[in-house]
Design a protein around this motif. Structure first.
Motif, PDB file in Angstrom:
ATOM      1  N   ILE A   1      -1.552-135.420 -20.327  1.00 48.57           N
ATOM      2  CA  ILE A   1      -1.848-134.614 -19.131  1.00 48.57           C
ATOM      3  C   ILE A   1      -2.969-135.253 -18.323  1.00 48.57           C
ATOM      4  O   ILE A   1      -2.912-135.321 -17.085  1.00 48.57           O
ATOM      5  CB  ILE A   1      -2.212-133.174 -19.532  1.00 48.57           C
ATOM      6  CG1 ILE A   1      -0.970-132.430 -20.042  1.00 48.57           C
ATOM      7  CG2 ILE A   1      -2.836-132.420 -18.356  1.00 48.57           C
ATOM      8  CD1 ILE A   1      -1.286-131.083 -20.669  1.00 48.57           C
TER       9      ILE A   1
ATOM     10  N   VAL B   1       2.062-132.201 -12.957  1.00 44.54           N
ATOM     11  CA  VAL B   1       2.396-132.335 -14.366  1.00 44.54           C
ATOM     12  C   VAL B   1       3.668-131.551 -14.692  1.00 44.54           C
ATOM     13  O   VAL B   1       3.814-130.388 -14.315  1.00 44.54           O
ATOM     14  CB  VAL B   1       1.238-131.849 -15.261  1.00 44.54           C
ATOM     15  CG1 VAL B   1       1.671-131.772 -16.724  1.00 44.54           C
ATOM     16  CG2 VAL B   1       0.037-132.775 -15.118  1.00 44.54           C
TER      17      VAL B   1
ATOM     18  N   LEU C   1       5.311-130.445 -18.166  1.00 42.14           N
ATOM     19  CA  LEU C   1       5.074-130.406 -19.606  1.00 42.14           C
ATOM     20  C   LEU C   1       6.412-130.566 -20.312  1.00 42.14           C
ATOM     21  O   LEU C   1       7.194-129.624 -20.426  1.00 42.14           O
ATOM     22  CB  LEU C   1       4.401-129.097 -20.019  1.00 42.14           C
ATOM     23  CG  LEU C   1       2.908-128.985 -19.747  1.00 42.14           C
ATOM     24  CD1 LEU C   1       2.382-127.640 -20.241  1.00 42.14           C
ATOM     25  CD2 LEU C   1       2.148-130.117 -20.440  1.00 42.14           C
TER      26      LEU C   1
ATOM     27  N   VAL D   1       1.766-126.258 -13.312  1.00 40.26           N
ATOM     28  CA  VAL D   1       2.649-127.254 -13.907  1.00 40.26           C
ATOM     29  C   VAL D   1       4.090-126.745 -13.930  1.00 40.26           C
ATOM     30  O   VAL D   1       4.370-125.568 -13.682  1.00 40.26           O
ATOM     31  CB  VAL D   1       2.207-127.594 -15.342  1.00 40.26           C
ATOM     32  CG1 VAL D   1       0.746-128.013 -15.376  1.00 40.26           C
ATOM     33  CG2 VAL D   1       2.457-126.415 -16.285  1.00 40.26           C
TER      34      VAL D   1
ATOM     35  N   VAL E   1      -5.165-127.213 -17.493  1.00 42.63           N
ATOM     36  CA  VAL E   1      -4.619-127.963 -16.358  1.00 42.63           C
ATOM     37  C   VAL E   1      -5.347-127.593 -15.071  1.00 42.63           C
ATOM     38  O   VAL E   1      -5.836-126.481 -14.900  1.00 42.63           O
ATOM     39  CB  VAL E   1      -3.108-127.730 -16.205  1.00 42.63           C
ATOM     40  CG1 VAL E   1      -2.370-128.303 -17.403  1.00 42.63           C
ATOM     41  CG2 VAL E   1      -2.779-126.254 -16.021  1.00 42.63           C
TER      42      VAL E   1
END
Length: 387
Positions: free
Chosen positions: A141, A151, A153, A184, A180
Motif C-alpha cells: 500500500i 489503491v 486491495l 480504496v 489508507v
C-alpha cells in the motif's frame, strides 16, 4: 499485402477468411462521465528477455507504456498491476514496483486515471499470522500510495490460507482501511480466476461471504470507494450492488455479463474494472460515449459483438485469459511479439487463439487487417498448421 488467412477450427476444419477492416471507433472529445471505467492492462514481455517460468520478469517498457497510452486515449482508466498483468503468474514484486512507478508517472503526463493493486504476493507463501499478512499488505500500500495511484486491495492467497472465518478478514482489512490516505477499491476475485482464493471473505458459501464483505464496507464506508467483484455471477452482482451503502461503487469484473451490468436496471448500475476492456478498448469507449449521450440502444449494439470474444478469452481454465489478451494486443500491433513473462504464451492452444482472432475480426477490432493476417500466418506456420 493480403489480409486472407486460413484459420483452423475446433472441429478440425479450416476456414479461409479475409479479415475485415476496423469499425469507426471515435476517441472521446471529453472525459467519460456516466460510468467510471478501468481497463486492467497486461504487461508486454521483452522478446530478448529470459522470461522462462520462474525467472524474474523482463518487460518491454516502451511497448507496455504505449499500451497504457492507448487505453487512456480512449478515455479509460488503467487498473495497473492486477491479475491481468500476471500478478502471481510471472510478474515479480521488483518488476511490479517499477511498473507502478512508471505507469503512474505516465498517467500524470497524459492526465490519465490510474489505480494499482496492492497485495501480499511479495511475501513468503507460508506467512504464519494475520499480523504478517497485514504487514505485507501495508508495505505494498505504501508503494502504491507513494506513486499517486489509487489503491486496489487485491485478494491475498496467504490470507485465504490462514483465515479461519470472517472475523479474521475483518481484522486484517480493518487495520488496512484505518491506515489508507484515501478511499480504496476492494477486490473479490473468485476461484475461477485463482483457485487459491476459494472461500474468500471467510466462507465458501457466497451469501455468507457477501454478508461479511457488506459488514466490513458498512463499518468503513468512508474509506471504500467501491468493490470490484469477479465471480462471473450477474445475479449475485445485482444483489450486492443494491445492498451497498450509498456512494460505494460496484466495479464489475464480470467479463461475461458486462454490457447488461454496466447499463444497469434503471435504479442501479455497475461501473467497470475489467480485463476484457483492455482487449476491446475502442468498442468499450464508443459504447460508454453512447451512454453519456443518452443512447442505450447504441450502447447495446456496440458491445453486443464483443461478448462472444470476451466469453472465449475467459473460457475455462479462466486464469489463462491473459494469454488471449496478449495475443490480441500482438495482432493489433500494440507489441512486437507474442511472448509473455513466465512463458505464459503457452497457456492457450493454437486452435483457441485462432478462434480468438476470428471473433476479434467479427467484432471489427483489428485495426490493421493486413498486419493481423501476416502475424496470424507466421504464428500458424511456427505452430505447424498447414496453409
Amino acid at each position: 499485402m493480403s489480409a486472407v488467412v486460413r484459420l483452423p477450427r475446433p472441429d478440425g476444419t479450416v476456414e479461409e477468411r479475409r479479415l475485415a477492416g476496423p469499425a469507426d471507433w471515435p476517441r472521446p472529445a471529453r472525459p467519460l462521465a456516466s460510468r467510471v471505467a478501468f481497463a486492467a492492462a497486461h504487461v508486454v514481455a521483452d522478446p530478448l528477455g529470459d522470461n522462462t517460468p520462474g525467472a524474474p520478469a523482463a518487460v518491454d517498457w516502451e511497448a507496455t507504456l504505449a499500451f497504457r497510452r492507448h487505453l487512456w486515449s480512449y478515455g479509460l482508466g488503467v487498473a495497473e498491476a492486477m491479475d491481468t498483468a500476471q500478478r502471481g503468474m510471472g510478474l515479480d514484486w521488483a518488476t511490479t514496483r517499477e511498473l507502478v512507478a512508471r505507469s503512474a508517472a505516465e498517467a500524470r503526463t497524459v492526465g490519465g486515471r490510474i489505480a494499482a493493486g496492492a497485495g501480499t504476493d511479495h511475501a513468503p507463501a507460508d506467512l504464519a499470522s494475520l499480523d504478517d499478512v497485514t504487514a505485507a499488505y501495508a508495505e505494498q500500500i505504501e508503494v502504491m500510495e507513494a506513486s499517486g495511484a489509487q489503491v486496489i486491495l487485491m485478494a491475498s492467497r496467504q490470507l485465504a490460507r490462514i483465515a479461519r472465518g470472517p472475523e479474521d478478514y475483518a481484522k486484517v482489512y480493518g487495520r488496512l482501511l484505518d491506515q489508507v490516505s484515501r478511499p480504496v477499491i476492494l477486490h473479490w476475485l473468485g476461484p475461477m480466476f485463482d483457485p487459491a482464493l476459494h472461500g474468500y471473505w471467510g466462507s465458501p458459501e457466497v451469501p455468507a461471504a457477501t454478508a461479511a464483505l457488506l459488514d466490513l464496507i458498512g463499518r468503513y464506508r468512508g474509506r471504500v470507494d467501491g468493490v470490484k467483484v469477479s465471480l462471473l455471477d450477474a445475479e449475485h452482482e445485482r444483489g450486492l450492488r443494491a445492498a451497498l451503502p450509498s456512494g460505494v461503487r460496484l466495479y464489475t469484473g464480470d467479463d461475461f455479463h458486462y454490457p447488461e451490468l454496466i447499463r444497469g436496471d434503471g435504479v442501479h448500475h455497475s461501473d467497470a474494472l475489467l480485463g476484457v476492456f483492455a482487449a476491446i478498448a475502442p468498442a468499450a469507449s464508443a459504447a460508454l460515449q453512447a451512454l453519456d449521450a443518452g443512447d442505450p440502444a447504441r450502447y447495446d449494439a456496440l458491445l453486443a459483438p464483443t461478448v462472444p470474444l470476451a466469453r472465449h478469452i475467459f473460457t475455462a481454465p479462466t486464469w489463462y485469459y491473459k494469454t488471449g489478451i496478449a495475443f490480441l494486443a500482438w495482432l493489433c500491433g500494440h507489441q512486437p511479439g507474442f511472448t509473455m513473462v513466465g512463458g505464459l504464451q503457452s497457456g492457450r492452444s493454437v486452435v483457441h487463439l485462432a478462434e480468438l482472432a476470428r471473433l476479434a475480426d467479427d467484432a471489427r477490432l483489428l485495426p490493421d487487417p493486413d498486419l493481423a493476417a501476416a502475424r496470424l500466418r507466421a504464428f500458424l506456420d511456427v505452430a505447424g498448421v498447414s496453409r
